[in-house]
Structures are given as C-alpha cells and as structure tokens.
Design an enzyme around this catalytic site. Structure first.
Site, PDB file in Angstrom:
ATOM      1  N   HIS A 279       0.819  -1.207   0.000  1.00 36.43           N
ATOM      2  CA  HIS A 279       0.000   0.000   0.000  1.00 36.43           C
ATOM      3  C   HIS A 279       0.857   1.264   0.000  1.00 36.43           C
ATOM      4  O   HIS A 279       0.395   2.316  -0.453  1.00 36.43           O
ATOM      5  CB  HIS A 279      -0.952  -0.020   1.191  1.00 36.43           C
ATOM      6  CG  HIS A 279      -2.108  -0.940   0.991  1.00 36.43           C
ATOM      7  ND1 HIS A 279      -3.410  -0.587   1.275  1.00 36.43           N
ATOM      8  CD2 HIS A 279      -2.166  -2.205   0.507  1.00 36.43           C
ATOM      9  CE1 HIS A 279      -4.214  -1.597   0.984  1.00 36.43           C
ATOM     10  NE2 HIS A 279      -3.472  -2.588   0.520  1.00 36.43           N
TER      11      HIS A 279
ATOM     12  N   HIS B  55      -2.013 -12.327  -2.710  1.00 35.59           N
ATOM     13  CA  HIS B  55      -3.026 -13.017  -1.921  1.00 35.59           C
ATOM     14  C   HIS B  55      -2.640 -14.454  -1.602  1.00 35.59           C
ATOM     15  O   HIS B  55      -3.449 -15.201  -1.060  1.00 35.59           O
ATOM     16  CB  HIS B  55      -4.363 -12.968  -2.652  1.00 35.59           C
ATOM     17  CG  HIS B  55      -4.940 -11.592  -2.733  1.00 35.59           C
ATOM     18  ND1 HIS B  55      -6.020 -11.264  -3.530  1.00 35.59           N
ATOM     19  CD2 HIS B  55      -4.579 -10.437  -2.104  1.00 35.59           C
ATOM     20  CE1 HIS B  55      -6.293  -9.973  -3.384  1.00 35.59           C
ATOM     21  NE2 HIS B  55      -5.427  -9.449  -2.527  1.00 35.59           N
TER      22      HIS B  55
END
Length: 722
Positions: free
Chosen positions: A96, A264
């Site tokens: 992020h 993920h």
C-alpha cells in the site's frame, strides 16, 4: 474580567497555532504555491550537511535484515500476529505504500515514506497499517538516519516474502524520507471516502475513461474496490477496472495477474466483527491515541479478532507460506457470493472439505472457510487473466519469477534509474522500466565542442529551446525524464507537438554531427549547446558569465526506451515557453505550477527562469506573449521591470490573452497570457518579481537564472550525487 475580553480564547490563533482558514478557502481562485514549498528546508530536521546516500552506504545492511526478520515472528500482545507471523501485515504495508504510485504524473509511491502522513495514513484502504509501522519502530530507532522509513517499509515486505519461501528479485536501499504531507496532489475531487466511483469516470462502464492522472477507483483506495465496482459484485466488470488501474501503474496483464495471485498467496483479510465499533482514522483521533487509529475495542489480544477492511478470511490453506495454494483454491472449487460478519461482499467455496480449510489465525483447533474478493474472481472469469493463471499453474517456477520481478517493479518503480539503488542486493540486470542510460564520455575537449556549436550557425534560441525541451521532461516524482539519455531524439519525444518537430529535427542533425566529430554524447552536446545559447544572451546583455557544465551524459537507444511508458511524460503545457497543446479545465498558471513542482523548482527558481526565457525569445512557435522587452535575445531583467511598471495598464482581450498598454497613450506595448501576468498579480510571485525588478539586482537576476538553468539541466544527473 481577569485580563480576558469577553469569553473568547485568550490565545493568538494564527501566529502560534494555525490560521482559521487557508488563503484558498477565502479566495478559491488564488494560485496556491504550497506545492512548491512542501519539502523545503524549513520542514527538514536533518542537518544541512547531511547526505542520505552517504549514510546509507555505511549502514550495516545485513544486521538490519536480521533484525527485521526476527521482528516478523515476535508477536506483540498489543497487536498479535496472524499465525504468529507479521509477514502478511508487512507485505500489505509495503504494497500500500508503493501502490499509490500512478504513471500519469509519477506521484505517489513508496519512495518518500509518504504513507506516514495525511491523507494516506488515514485512507480507509490503509486501516491498521499504523500498527505495522509501530511494530517496525524498534528497527527504525536502532538504525536511525541511515535507515529511512521509506526503505524500511519496503524492506519489511521483501523480507516477509523471503521468510515465507519466495526468492525475491532483489532490493535497493536509497529512498529518502519527506517530513510532511505532500500538499496539493490530486487524489480526486470527492469530499468523502469511498464516494461513488462515477465521480472519477466519464463512463463507469468504460474503465479507460477514468480521469487522469488518477489510478484508483475510489477516494481512499489504492486500486479497485474488493467488493466490486461501486461495491456491487461482478467479476467480469471488475476485471476491466483491475486492468485499467494496474495499467496506470505501468503493469501489463501478466504482471497484474502475478501481483494479484502472489499478493493473496499470503496473509488474510480482517472483518470478523461489527464495523460500527471501529474507531476513527489516525488523523481524527485525540492526543491520547498517540497517532493510532481504527481502534478495535473487541480485539482482546487475539489476532483473529482484528478488524480492517470488513472482508474476512484467508486466500490459501497456508497463509504464511509461499506456495501455489491460491490457484488450488480459486480453480479447483466453485465459488458463490456471500457476506462477511461485517456485511462485506465476498466469495466462499462450495463444498470445500473441512480438512483443507485454513486454520484460525489465533486458535489452530478451529478452521474457517477461505474467501476470494471480486478482484480474485476476476482472475478466473476474465479470459485473458484466466489463461495467464493457467500458465502460472503449469509452471510454479515461472510464476514465482514473474511475481518476484513484478513485486520488485511495484516497490522500486519511483526510484528512477538503477544508479539510485544502494546496498548488497541490487540486481545486476538493467530493466527497461528503469530507463537505462549507458555511461557517457568525459574525455573529450569541451571547449572544442563549444567552438563548433558557436560556428554551427544555429541561433541562440534554437540552442536554448532544444536543451530546455530535452531537460523539461524530468519528474522528481518518480525520477524519470530529463536530458540525460538524449531521448528527445527518439520516439515518442521527437514527434511531440511541444518540441516543434521540424525545428527540433534541424537542430538535432547539426548537434549529432558535432557529437560524432568530437566523441561527446549527443546528450552532452544538447545541454552544452543550451549553455552556449544562454552565454550568448548574457554577453548580449553586457554581462560576462559562464554557465557551469559537467560532462558524462550518455545516449539511450530505442531498445533502452519503453516508448509507451514515455508517452505520459509529454508536456501538454509548458508555461516557461508559453506553450499549451489545447484548452484545459485549469489555467496556464496552474499548469506551469505543476510542471515547476515536477521539475523540482522553488517559487523563486520558477520566477527567474520564466522571466529569463521570455526576454531571450524562447516562446513556443515564436509567440510574443510575455516578451516584455525591446531587447529580445538579451538576458535582462526587463520582464520584471516592465511587469511592475505602473506606467503600464493590463487588459483582457480574448482567448485568455491580455494587452499591456501605456497608461497615458493607450498604445499596446505587449501581449501576455495569464502565465505571464500571474507574476504581478499573485502576492507571493510578485514579491519574487519585485526582487528581480530592482535596480540593484540586474546582475543577481543573471546569476540566479544561471543557477536555476543549471539545476534543470542537471536534475537527472544522479551520477553526480555522493
């Protein structure tokens, strides 16, 4: 009354704390110059002689890596680790931090540690990443100035993957922290987090119509909404938005699929409770929170109770291992839409055996369903992503290598050329997205080159404009562009309208021949020619000053240039040459301010450069707007003298242009654009303009112009840094 007058606060707000409203709140049309001052010396606590590159080179890199590795498995009671490993959290922090980068203007990204400051530190998508930074504080505290937050955040993500079994592609130290928020970056026009995506598109059904330079689908998100477009699940529709938002980070379909799957493969999402109980973001909390936000009142010291996004669950059976589990789950089971306990849309497997489900993040005796987001389902539903994923499934080593390279690109994209990377783990391979440039010669005779340039017959204006157009592409936001490499002679730059291709081609043919004759690079000759043009203008004005020059630029080739990604560097406007490709929603002065900030200029440098360029006659296509002088071609301070002369008056005429008339006779003396007149109308810029208009500062003006010019020409000379 005990010294008080009335019942108001006795303190002098403004001088000691903050003004009640910023200037642009009172006068919204005022030009806000804050963007030029956001990283000034006044905000930087480091000593003036501190050199971050020198400090990084002396850092004990191996010790830093060992300490961060140990930290990952040292679970803290105040924020316990999922499955005893902070890897997933640190990867999300790194991701992020890097994920705010967008190719359109090069802003955002991990290169400055900006995730520590508003608004990024309080974006909904960054919930609980404040905890990750506090977990890293012991390492930052121990290694001090040489270990920037920007480096530490990405390093923690890199080491997390390594600790889980991935062979990473490498790592480069060298990012330097900023010390305050990056003001006036366009993150969107919305006034609320996660507002309707339609605000960002001309047509929400056409992902390519997202407004530039934005790259995320909502205010406060890094990429796409994990629940679906505008929170409505539809994997096929989501796929189009995934493709567009990653493309705006210069990622192709294969890199996008690899990043989605690899990101993920580890960790989990957190949404097992009621979102209504979660506290405010960091910027909205009281002093007792000490910068912490998103309080989890029901946390009770259990990792499984943490709340972040509202989506709940892991993507794989073994969330602390690098493996192929993501693909095993996604492609070997059918998935149906459901909601988390917090009410978020997500997908659950149909008829998955209990013994292949992931265990609880706190209690290994409990198993839970895994989950997939709408973006994950897009990897299965979209035919292009599906084919890529099938290729990965057939070749796990290829998947691991593709992901490692894409992760490296994601986390290093805004560091610029490889010369900026420091430390023992910098890959030896030159990657095209790093805009490689070969080393240039320094052994040629500079004076002989200058003599050939003078004898070439090219005008000073031709020389100055070619050098300026070559250098003005530099973006400090991601350290791309600039004169080094002489890419102005390659596609796509040679054909940009703002570079006047016919004029450019004529000048380049002459300068390339000089380079061939002397052994200098074309890049060096272009800059040296610009210096010659400036020196001729200085001499014509009655001064004698040499423009500094340092040899060593190299010449890039077509094979070294990603033409598609270079297209975003095209100047659509350049106030310094009074050029604007077309009419835009904002005025020429706003566009000039944006370009000046990307080039790394201060307000004073922007002012002196524009005034000098005007009087030297360097406007696009020979335009006379802003040429406030009767001595065009001479580097004088006439622009400022005449702009501030009260014997003149200023009048709008048509198409955003103005006339400067003699106040008594009414005769038109000059014409101008708002990019010219703003230096007399804006109070800050007028203060600079008045300095250069003073009778005692004619020589200072020339010296300051030369200093600012040299800064622009050398902005991308990272090889000159310590």
């Amino acid at each position: 009354m005990d010294g008080e007058i009335g019942g108001g606060c006795p303190f002098a707000h403004g001088g000691n704390t903050q003004v009640e409203k910023p200037v642009t709140k009172w006068w919204p049309n005022a030009l806000n110059l804050d963007i030029l001052h956001q990283h000034g010396a006044r905000t930087n606590p480091m000593d003036l002689d501190y050199n971050h590159r020198t400090a990084v080179k002396a850092l004990d890199h191996a010790a830093v890596k060992a300490d961060v590795s140990a930290l990952l498995v040292d679970s803290q009671d105040w924020w316990p680790a999922d499955w005893g490993h902070y890897g997933g959290l640190m990867i999300r922090l790194a991701w992020h931090s890097a994920g705010s980068y967008r190719m359109g203007d090069g802003r955002g990204g991990a290169g400055s540690g900006n995730i520590r400051f508003a608004p990024l530190n309080s974006w909904p998508d960054n919930a609980s990443l404040d905890k990750a930074r506090r977990l890293l504080w012991p390492a930052k505290k121990k290694y001090g100035n040489a270990l920037s937050w920007a480096d530490l955040i990405i390093l923690a993500g890199n080491i997390s993957y390594e600790s889980m079994g991935l062979k990473t592609f490498g790592f480069g130290f060298g990012r330097e922290d900023i010390w305050g928020p990056e003001t006036d970056i366009n993150w969107g026009v919305e006034d609320e987090w996660l507002a309707d995506s339609a605000n960002r598109y001309d047509d929400l059904d056409d992902a390519s119509t997202m407004h530039n330079p934005l790259a995320s689908v909502h205010m406060g998100l890094i990429y796409v909404n994990p629940e679906g477009v505008n929170g409505q699940p539809d994997p096929a529709r989501t796929a189009a938005h995934v493709r567009e938002t990653f493309a705006r980070m210069a990622m192709n379909d294969e890199e996008t699929a690899a990043l989605t799957a690899g990101g993920h493969t580890v960790g989990k999402a957190h949404g097992g409770g009621d979102h209504a109980n979660i506290g405010s973001e960091p910027e909205a909390t009281g002093v007792e929170a000490q910068g912490f936000g998103w309080a989890n009142p029901g946390h009770s010291g259990k990792a499984a109770n943490a709340f972040t996004s509202g989506i709940e669950g892991a993507w794989t059976q073994h969330p602390t291992q690098w493996d192929m589990g993501y693909f095993d789950y996604l492609f070997n089971y059918e998935w149906e839409l459901t909601k988390s306990a917090a009410g978020a849309h997500q997908w659950k497997p149909v008829d998955m055996p209990e013994d292949v489900k992931p265990v609880d993040a706190t209690d290994p005796s409990i198993r839970h369903n895994p989950m997939m987001t709408d973006a994950d389902m897009a990897m299965k539903v979209d035919p292009v992503y599906n084919e890529i994923c099938k290729k990965f499934m057939a070749d796990p080593e290829y998947f691991a290598d593709t992901f490692a390279r894409a992760w490296f690109k994601l986390t290093h994209r805004d560091m610029g050329p490889r010369v900026n990377y420091l430390g023992p783990d910098v890959p030896a391979e030159d990657l095209i997205w790093q805009d490689p440039i070969p080393a240039g010669s320094t052994s040629y005779d500079v004076d002989a080159v200058k003599a050939k340039i003078v004898a070439s017959g090219l005008s000073a204006v031709d020389l100055i404009n070619t050098a300026w157009d070559s250098a003005r592409t530099y973006r400090g936001s991601d350290k791309r562009g600039g004169a080094n490499g002489a890419r102005i002679r390659l596609a796509p730059q040679r054909d940009w309208a703002g570079n006047e291709p016919v004029r450019l081609g004529k000048v380049l043919r002459v300068l390339e021949e000089i380079a061939s004759q002397t052994g200098a690079s074309v890049a060096d000759v272009i800059v040296l020619a610009g210096n010659v043009g400036v020196e001729q203008s200085i001499k014509a004005a009655g001064h004698n000053m040499t423009v500094p020059f340092t040899a060593g630029r190299g010449d890039a080739t077509d094979e070294m240039t990603d033409a598609d990604s270079f297209s975003v560097l095209e100047p659509k406007a350049d106030g310094f040459r009074n050029f604007q490709k077309e009419t835009y929603a904002v005025g020429p002065e706003e566009l000039m301010l944006d370009r000046a900030q990307l080039m790394g200029l201060t307000g004073a440098e922007m002012t002196v450069l524009l005034g000098g360029m005007r009087v030297m006659g360097t406007n696009y296509d020979g335009s006379k707007h802003g040429v406030f002088t009767d001595r065009e071609g001479q580097l004088t301070n006439d622009f400022f003298v005449n702009l501030t002369d009260m014997n003149n008056s200023w009048h709008p005429v048509k198409d955003g242009t103005f006339e400067i008339r003699a106040r008594k006779s009414g005769d038109v003396k000059w014409t101008a654009t708002s990019a010219d007149l703003v230096f007399g109308s804006n109070s800050i810029l007028r203060a600079y303009a008045e300095v250069y208009a003073q009778d005692d500062n004619a020589e200072k003006f020339v010296a300051d112009f030369v200093g600012a010019w040299t800064k622009v020409m050398n902005a991308d000379r990272f090889d000159l840094q310590a």
